[in-house]
Write a protein that holds these residues in place. Sequence first.
Motif, short mmCIF file in Angstrom:
data_model
loop_
_atom_site.label_atom_id
_atom_site.label_comp_id
_atom_site.label_asym_id
_atom_site.label_seq_id
_atom_site.Cartn_x
_atom_site.Cartn_y
_atom_site.Cartn_z
N UNK A 82 0.82 -1.22 0.00
CA UNK A 82 0.00 0.00 0.00
C UNK A 82 0.85 1.26 0.00
N UNK A 83 1.91 1.24 0.79
CA UNK A 83 2.62 2.49 1.04
C UNK A 83 3.92 2.65 0.27
N UNK A 84 4.06 1.93 -0.83
CA UNK A 84 5.23 2.04 -1.70
C UNK A 84 6.54 1.83 -0.96
N UNK A 85 6.55 0.89 -0.04
CA UNK A 85 7.76 0.66 0.72
C UNK A 85 8.74 -0.16 -0.12
N UNK A 86 9.99 0.22 -0.14
CA UNK A 86 10.97 -0.56 -0.89
C UNK A 86 11.44 -1.78 -0.10
N UNK A 87 11.78 -2.81 -0.84
CA UNK A 87 12.37 -4.00 -0.21
C UNK A 87 13.88 -3.81 -0.27
N UNK A 88 14.51 -3.73 0.89
CA UNK A 88 15.89 -3.26 0.90
C UNK A 88 16.91 -4.38 0.71
N UNK A 89 16.49 -5.61 0.94
CA UNK A 89 17.43 -6.70 0.75
C UNK A 89 18.06 -7.17 2.05
N UNK A 90 18.70 -8.31 1.96
CA UNK A 90 19.18 -9.01 3.15
C UNK A 90 20.26 -8.21 3.88
N UNK A 91 21.17 -7.67 3.08
CA UNK A 91 22.34 -7.03 3.70
C UNK A 91 21.94 -5.78 4.49
N UNK A 92 21.08 -4.97 3.87
CA UNK A 92 20.65 -3.74 4.54
C UNK A 92 19.77 -4.08 5.74
N UNK A 93 18.99 -5.14 5.61
CA UNK A 93 18.17 -5.59 6.73
C UNK A 93 19.02 -5.93 7.93
N UNK A 94 20.17 -6.55 7.64
CA UNK A 94 21.09 -6.92 8.71
C UNK A 94 21.64 -5.72 9.44
N UNK A 95 21.69 -4.60 8.75
CA UNK A 95 22.13 -3.35 9.39
C UNK A 95 20.96 -2.62 10.02
N UNK A 96 19.85 -3.31 10.18
CA UNK A 96 18.58 -2.76 10.70
C UNK A 96 18.19 -1.49 9.95
N UNK A 97 18.19 -1.61 8.63
CA UNK A 97 17.74 -0.50 7.80
C UNK A 97 16.50 -0.89 7.01
N UNK A 98 15.81 -1.91 7.49
CA UNK A 98 14.59 -2.33 6.78
C UNK A 98 13.55 -1.22 6.90
#
Lengths: 174, 259
Positions: B49-65
């Motif tokens: 709904x809110x046009x959120x980007x999927x940041x990927x595994x690596x960025x998620x690991x840096x808590x940037x989801x």
Amino acid sequence: MLNIKAIIYVAAGVVVFGAAFGIGYALNTYYSPDLDPVQPINFSHKIHAGDNKIPCIYCHIYADRSRVSGVPNVQRCMGCHKIIKTDSPEIIKLTGYWERKEPIAWVKVHNLPDHVGFTHKRHIKAGLDCKLCHGDVASMSRVKRVSSLQMGWCLNCHEKREVVNGKDCWTCHQ
Amino acid sequence: MSIFSKVKDRLEDLRRPGYFKKYDHKFTMVIDLDRCNGCGACVSACYAENNLPVVGKEECGKSRALNWIRIERYVEGEYPDVKVKFIPVMCQHCSKAPCETACPVYATYHNQDGLNVQVYNRCVGTFTCATYCPYDARRFNWFTYKREKPLDQQYNPDVTVREMGIMEKGTFCIQRIRAAKDRAKDEKRALKDGDVTPACAQACPTGAMVFGDLNDPESRVSKLAKSPRRFRLLEELNTDPSVIYLKRVMKDGRGTSEE
């Protein structure tokens, strides 16, 4: 000696100032939008809305029920121009688009940024005239933007008309 | 008696961080944890709904989801009799929000609907609000994410695509609230219960999330909010959140969220 130095400084200052002004002017003209762009077909609002008094909503059909007013499709043009003035050079251009089944790439004159949730519907339902924002289009042979479409310009009107929640950011921004 | 109540009212007014004596609406969400099974449909609905980007595994690991809603899970006990608890956590739209006092450029404020809203154009990305938020609800755009060519048709036209350096958070799907108000205005009536449904509440398969107006005493939300199972996250911080949770009750009659 001192005089020469002073002259050099003044000259350098003039050059730097001139360069800055020139670059600024060039950037400004590059980035500021064209107020009356040349359209692919020399369509005249003066003939349609002015002389022949076709209401705006006849072509811009979504204005009172949607966010966008809607650019008419080629079929709507051809509805009349299959019969009317088929030999004029601009209409021959239009017929070319119709036969190639290609939409006309109109250049947008009133272009709002992506983050503005302006809706035509609410403004038309509030009883505003199209002329208020778009100027007297019926007298323009090529459409020219007359209002600045800046936020202050919007808010002035909202304040003057005491719109409910008219000054809340999220009424328009999205 | 009357003087005391007057003084109390006055103090209440002064303590109100919003600038409104009374909100037009007080949008509230009630989440019944008894019904939440942690499927994550709300999360994916929010992404869509809110046009959120999927940041990927690596960025998620840096808590940037960039998830506006997340499902927190707590595992209790060892393997044979293990109990898992789920709590969907999003922006709580606190009535006394710490983030609002924090923002140096007034990019986040309370509007007349009792929503804590973020103005992307004003945000300069100082990260202060995220530091002040006790619920970790705010997300920062570290990069500009653009969807590739066919996928950009998926973008919701009612929501901006945020760029790098902007703080964002859940909005209770403010675009849907706006659309519902628009519809109500066309039909010349007031906003009624059930007009607005955020994407997460719409997607919830068990109907755990209920959204409505707390100012309206007849709404589903105000009825549910009177439940004895009611609690709010980190209530001791006095943030006065707008999201109300209903405790999950286990077989032995013990609420799992009693910590």
